[in-house]
Design a protein around this motif. Structure first.
Motif, PDB file in Angstrom:
ATOM      1  N   TYR A  12       0.840  -1.081   0.698  1.00 51.50           N
ATOM      2  CA  TYR A  12       0.507  -0.215   0.148  1.00 51.50           C
ATOM      3  C   TYR A  12       0.874   0.885  -0.326  1.00 51.50           C
ATOM      4  O   TYR A  12       1.622   1.378   0.831  1.00 51.50           O
ATOM      5  N   VAL A  15       3.976   0.799   2.430  1.00 57.37           N
ATOM      6  CA  VAL A  15       4.062  -0.406   3.193  1.00 57.37           C
ATOM      7  C   VAL A  15       4.191  -1.282   2.380  1.00 57.37           C
ATOM      8  O   VAL A  15       3.163  -1.955   1.738  1.00 57.37           O
ATOM      9  N   ALA A  17       2.695  -4.632   2.627  1.00 49.00           N
ATOM     10  CA  ALA A  17       2.094  -5.923   3.473  1.00 49.00           C
ATOM     11  C   ALA A  17       1.935  -6.608   3.619  1.00 49.00           C
ATOM     12  O   ALA A  17       1.880  -7.735   5.071  1.00 49.00           O
ATOM     13  N   ASN A  37      -2.092  -7.632  15.316  1.00 48.09           N
ATOM     14  CA  ASN A  37      -1.969  -7.197  14.552  1.00 48.09           C
ATOM     15  C   ASN A  37      -1.349  -6.294  14.006  1.00 48.09           C
ATOM     16  O   ASN A  37      -0.552  -6.062  14.234  1.00 48.09           O
ATOM     17  N   GLY A  38      -1.510  -5.778  12.195  1.00 48.09           N
ATOM     18  CA  GLY A  38      -0.858  -5.723  11.411  1.00 48.09           C
ATOM     19  C   GLY A  38      -0.106  -6.290  10.447  1.00 48.09           C
ATOM     20  O   GLY A  38       0.883  -5.846   9.921  1.00 48.09           O
ATOM     21  N   ALA A  39       0.220  -7.450  10.714  1.00 52.00           N
ATOM     22  CA  ALA A  39       1.208  -9.054  10.466  1.00 52.00           C
ATOM     23  C   ALA A  39       0.577  -8.992   8.704  1.00 52.00           C
ATOM     24  O   ALA A  39       1.210  -9.819   7.904  1.00 52.00           O
ATOM     25  N   GLY A  40      -0.934  -8.537   7.919  1.00 48.57           N
ATOM     26  CA  GLY A  40      -0.629  -9.177   6.837  1.00 48.57           C
ATOM     27  C   GLY A  40      -1.610 -10.368   6.696  1.00 48.57           C
ATOM     28  O   GLY A  40      -2.663 -10.468   5.728  1.00 48.57           O
ATOM     29  N   LYS A  41      -2.368 -10.150   7.703  1.00 49.77           N
ATOM     30  CA  LYS A  41      -3.864 -11.532   7.697  1.00 49.77           C
ATOM     31  C   LYS A  41      -4.704 -11.533   6.645  1.00 49.77           C
ATOM     32  O   LYS A  41      -5.038 -11.481   5.449  1.00 49.77           O
ATOM     33  N   THR A  42      -4.987  -9.592   6.835  1.00 51.30           N
ATOM     34  CA  THR A  42      -6.607  -9.352   6.560  1.00 51.30           C
ATOM     35  C   THR A  42      -5.754  -8.865   4.561  1.00 51.30           C
ATOM     36  O   THR A  42      -6.713  -9.931   3.596  1.00 51.30           O
ATOM     37  N   THR A  43      -4.892  -8.300   4.515  1.00 46.70           N
ATOM     38  CA  THR A  43      -4.645  -8.177   3.133  1.00 46.70           C
ATOM     39  C   THR A  43      -3.848  -9.839   2.683  1.00 46.70           C
ATOM     40  O   THR A  43      -4.103  -9.808   0.886  1.00 46.70           O
ATOM     41  N   GLU A 156     -11.204 -13.699  10.266  1.00 44.04           N
ATOM     42  CA  GLU A 156     -11.947 -13.425  12.220  1.00 44.04           C
ATOM     43  C   GLU A 156     -13.101 -13.558  12.376  1.00 44.04           C
ATOM     44  O   GLU A 156     -13.723 -12.501  12.724  1.00 44.04           O
ATOM     45  N   GLN A 189      -7.355 -14.021  15.036  1.00 40.70           N
ATOM     46  CA  GLN A 189      -6.930 -13.237  16.131  1.00 40.70           C
ATOM     47  C   GLN A 189      -6.784 -14.749  17.590  1.00 40.70           C
ATOM     48  O   GLN A 189      -5.788 -14.870  18.176  1.00 40.70           O
TER      49      GLN A 189
HETATM   50  P1  ATP Z   1      -5.612  -6.951  11.746  1.00 40.67           P
HETATM   51  O1  ATP Z   1      -5.432  -7.872  13.109  1.00 40.67           O
HETATM   52  O2  ATP Z   1      -5.435  -5.444  12.812  1.00 40.67           O
HETATM   53  O3  ATP Z   1      -6.566  -6.364  11.253  1.00 40.67           O
HETATM   54  P2  ATP Z   1      -3.931  -7.899   9.412  1.00 40.67           P
HETATM   55  O4  ATP Z   1      -2.817  -8.680  10.378  1.00 40.67           O
HETATM   56  O5  ATP Z   1      -4.980  -8.161   9.278  1.00 40.67           O
HETATM   57  O6  ATP Z   1      -3.706  -6.851  11.163  1.00 40.67           O
HETATM   58  P3  ATP Z   1      -3.229  -6.190   7.618  1.00 40.67           P
HETATM   59  O7  ATP Z   1      -5.117  -5.710   7.499  1.00 40.67           O
HETATM   60  O8  ATP Z   1      -3.427  -6.606   6.223  1.00 40.67           O
HETATM   61  O9  ATP Z   1      -2.644  -7.042   8.487  1.00 40.67           O
HETATM   62  O10 ATP Z   1      -2.893  -4.881   7.858  1.00 40.67           O
HETATM   63  C1  ATP Z   1      -1.346  -5.281   6.921  1.00 40.67           C
HETATM   64  C2  ATP Z   1      -0.356  -3.933   7.117  1.00 40.67           C
HETATM   65  O11 ATP Z   1      -0.736  -3.264   6.400  1.00 40.67           O
HETATM   66  C3  ATP Z   1      -0.161  -2.576   8.054  1.00 40.67           C
HETATM   67  O12 ATP Z   1       0.781  -2.310   8.373  1.00 40.67           O
HETATM   68  C4  ATP Z   1      -1.681  -2.270   7.999  1.00 40.67           C
HETATM   69  O13 ATP Z   1      -1.561  -0.922   8.824  1.00 40.67           O
HETATM   70  C5  ATP Z   1      -1.156  -1.735   6.513  1.00 40.67           C
HETATM   71  N1  ATP Z   1      -2.377  -1.371   5.527  1.00 40.67           N
HETATM   72  C6  ATP Z   1      -3.423  -2.117   5.950  1.00 40.67           C
HETATM   73  N2  ATP Z   1      -4.138  -1.811   4.359  1.00 40.67           N
HETATM   74  C7  ATP Z   1      -3.718  -0.370   4.730  1.00 40.67           C
HETATM   75  C8  ATP Z   1      -4.002   0.591   3.123  1.00 40.67           C
HETATM   76  N3  ATP Z   1      -5.746   0.240   2.540  1.00 40.67           N
HETATM   77  N4  ATP Z   1      -3.887   1.583   3.361  1.00 40.67           N
HETATM   78  C9  ATP Z   1      -2.435   1.932   3.739  1.00 40.67           C
HETATM   79  N5  ATP Z   1      -1.248   0.615   4.753  1.00 40.67           N
HETATM   80  C10 ATP Z   1      -2.435  -0.225   5.047  1.00 40.67           C
END
Ligand code: ATP
Length: 231
Positions: A12, A15, A17, A37-43, A156, A189
C-alpha cells in the motif's frame, strides 16, 4: 494443492503489507493463519481473492494462475470470501443477503445453508441489522456458501463473539470440511480456537511467514516469539 502462493508481495504505497509470502492450502483441509495486529492477515486474503493486486509473486488456484485477475472472476472460479466483520448489508433482510450471495449461481445452496445455520430459518424476513453478532456471522458465512465455493477464505469470524458462539462457528467450519470436503483458509487472532479445528497453521509477522507447521506442532511459546518477531 488447491491454493498456492509463491513470493507474494503486496504494497500500500510505501508499506509492504505482504513481503514475500509462500503458503499452500491442500485440498479439503482447514488451514489457519495467525498473527498479531497489522501482520498482514487481511491483506493476504484480499490479495488471494483479487481485491488488491500483488506487486509481485504468483497465486495459483487448482493449478490456474489467478494473480491479478478481477475479484468477480476469482469468485466465480469457486473462491468464497467472508470479510472481516462479515460484510452483510444491514438494511437488507436475511433472505435478501443470502440471495445476493447466490446471484450468479444457477442452483444456490439455500436449503443447505439453512440446514447449517438453523437460527437463520425463522429470521429470513428480518433486517440483518437486528441480528445478534453470532447470527450476523452465520449470515456472512451462509452468504458466501450460497455460491457453492470450493475454497472459503474467512477473516476473523470470531471477532467480537462470545466464546460459546465462536466454538459453534468453528464446529460448523470443521463439519463442512469433513462432510463436503470444503477447503478453508481461516484468519484468526484467536489462536486457540483456530488451532482447535485446523490441521495446519501459518503465523505471519511483518508480512512474512514466521512459522508454519501442523496445528499440534505450534506451541504457545513459538506463537509468542513469532508475534513479537523475535524468532
Ligand atoms: P488486523 O488483525 O489488525 O486486522 P492484519 O494482520 O489483518 O491486522 P492488515 O490489515 O493486512 O493486517 O495490514 C497489514 C499492514 O498494512 C499494516 O501495517 C496496515 O497498517 C497496512 N495497511 C492495511 N490496509 C492498508 C491500506 N488500505 N492503506 C495503507 N496501509 C494499509
Amino acid at each position: 494443492m488447491t491454493l498456492s502462493l509463491s513470493s507474494v508481495v503486496t504494497k500500500y504505497g510505501a508499506v509492504r503489507a505482504l513481503n514475500g509470502v509462500d503458503l499452500s492450502v491442500p485440498d479439503g483441509t482447514l488451514t489457519a493463519v495467525l498473527g498479531a495486529n497489522g501482520a498482514g492477515k487481511t491483506t493476504l486474503l484480499r490479495t488471494i481473492s483479487g481485491l488488491v493486486a500483488p506487486s509481485s509473486g504468483s497465486i495459483t488456484f487448482d493449478g490456474t494462475e489467478i494473480t491479478g485477475l478481477p475479484a468477480d472472476r476469482i469468485a466465480r472460479m469457486g473462491l468464497g470470501h467472508v470479510p472481516e466483520h462479515g460484510g452483510v448489508i444491514r438494511e437488507l433482510t436475511v433472505r435478501e443477503n443470502l440471495r445476493l450471495g447466490g446471484l450468479w449461481c444457477r442452483n444456490p445452496a439455500f436449503d443447505e445453508v439453512l440446514d447449517l445455520f438453523p437460527p437463520l430459518t425463522d429470521k429470513l424476513g428480518r433486517q440483518a441489522s437486528t441480528l445478534s453478532g453470532g447470527e450476523r456471522q452465520m449470515l456472512a458465512i451462509g452468504r458466501a456458501l450460497m455460491g457453492k465455493p470450493r475454497v472459503l477464505l474467512l477473516d476473523e469470524p470470531s471477532l467480537g463473539l462470545a466464546p460459546l458462539v465462536t466454538a459453534a462457528i468453528m464446529r460448523v467450519l470443521r463439519d463442512l470440511r469433513d462432510r463436503t470436503g470444503l477447503t478453508v483458509l481461516l484468519v484468526e487472532q484467536n489462536a486457540r480456537s483456530a488451532l482447535s479445528v485446523a490441521e495446519r497453521a501459518y503465523v505471519l509477522a511483518l508480512g512474512a511467514v514466521a512459522l508454519d507447521g501442523s496445528a499440534e506442532s505450534i506451541s504457545v511459546e513459538a506463537l509468542h516469539e513469532a508475534y513479537l518477531g523475535v524468532n
